[in-house]
Design an enzyme around this catalytic site. Sequence first.
Site, PDB file in Angstrom:
ATOM      1  N   ARG A   1       0.814  -1.222   0.000  1.00 46.26           N
ATOM      2  CA  ARG A   1       0.000   0.000   0.000  1.00 46.26           C
ATOM      3  C   ARG A   1       0.852   1.280   0.000  1.00 46.26           C
ATOM      4  NH1 ARG A   1      -2.245  -3.690  -1.086  1.00 46.26           N
ATOM      5  NH2 ARG A   1      -4.187  -4.568  -0.325  1.00 46.26           N
TER       6      ARG A   1
ATOM      7  N   SER B   1     -11.013   0.317   3.724  1.00 43.44           N
ATOM      8  CA  SER B   1     -10.233  -0.157   4.871  1.00 43.44           C
ATOM      9  C   SER B   1      -9.423   1.006   5.426  1.00 43.44           C
ATOM     10  CB  SER B   1      -9.312  -1.302   4.458  1.00 43.44           C
ATOM     11  OG  SER B   1     -10.068  -2.422   4.038  1.00 43.44           O
TER      12      SER B   1
ATOM     13  N   GLU C   1      -4.695   4.310   6.617  1.00 37.58           N
ATOM     14  CA  GLU C   1      -4.417   4.215   5.182  1.00 37.58           C
ATOM     15  C   GLU C   1      -4.777   5.483   4.410  1.00 37.58           C
ATOM     16  OE1 GLU C   1      -5.456   1.190   1.473  1.00 37.58           O
ATOM     17  OE2 GLU C   1      -5.624   0.505   3.539  1.00 37.58           O
TER      18      GLU C   1
END
Length: 365
Positions: A172, A257, A357
């Site tokens: 990520r 998420s 995130e």
Amino acid sequence: MSTRLSSLTTLRVGGPVGSYAVADSREDLIGRVRAADAGGSPLLVIGGGSNLLAADTPFNGAVVRDGRHEARVLGEGGHAGPAAQDGAPGGVLVRASAGTPWDAFVSWTLDQGLSGLEALSGIPGTVGASPVQNVGAYGHEVAETLDHVLVWDRQEGREARLNAEDLGFGYRTSVIKRSLSADWGPTGRWVVLDAVFRLERSSLSAPVLYGELARRIGVRAGERAQARLVRDAVLALRAGKGMVLDDADHDTWSAGSFFTNPILSADEADALPAEAPRFPTGDGRIKTSAAWLIDHAGFTKGFALPEAGDPPRASLSTKHVLALTNRGGAAASDIEALARAVRAGVRRAYGVDLAPEPVAVGIAW
């Protein structure tokens, strides 16, 4: 300041902005970025707003959205996907403008008879954001198929090409994401203009790696299936978890998420309970499940802080503990408070720091 970031993000929170414009051409996009930099204005180039948590306070800068929705096949480009392993030709290069909605692009590639992106169906956002975050799902990630990106380099003041090996992909993350800083702000040094992917000309998917997905479509993990079938199954799984945008479903008023799965040293992983998930990363470290940690730290589906009201303005999704959701009327401060509470609870229970995130604008973790 008539435009608010709450109208531009899937969390539907965020304060007013100094200016907002939609660029209708490549030249327009570059020109607006250059003008903001020349004037010393903070810059936020926004895609679908699905990976963004913006504070309630004003963003006193320029917000620019790439309004181009373009995709085309460039031609045969060698080998791709499983075909590359046995020497059979299969690589096809396709290019999409940064503003193209990601899921529309995935669907378009399948219409062209190309596979490789089907497991990434249903992810909100745009093509330009996908390599920045190295988006991934169901065992696959953008780094597997991205050939290169064409960018505007704000430091050099020129267009440039970054090949996949230049992007420093990780879980990520990418070199573009790591350039987000006090110097460059929430957009970073490089603004993605176009992304080029190397896909396989095949009706078959990339290997199905995720157990839940393999069971749903009736194949063994590691086998291939019809790419269209994989896409349909992924969309159904995501919808069941509130991960496909739906205005009528507050479980989808989220940034997806919210926390990445922690990657721990072997000693840190050994300190977790025996039943905690563990996935070796190949470099001696261990990835564990953020969702498992959150749930077992006492933050179950639908959890809300008392101060969020009754009914709550913000809560964990009722379908998926990794998503922080706006139940209607939430402010960014409500989402931030919930995120901080979850992080603190997991830290107390397991000594693990969860990393948010979404890109944070006006919020420091």
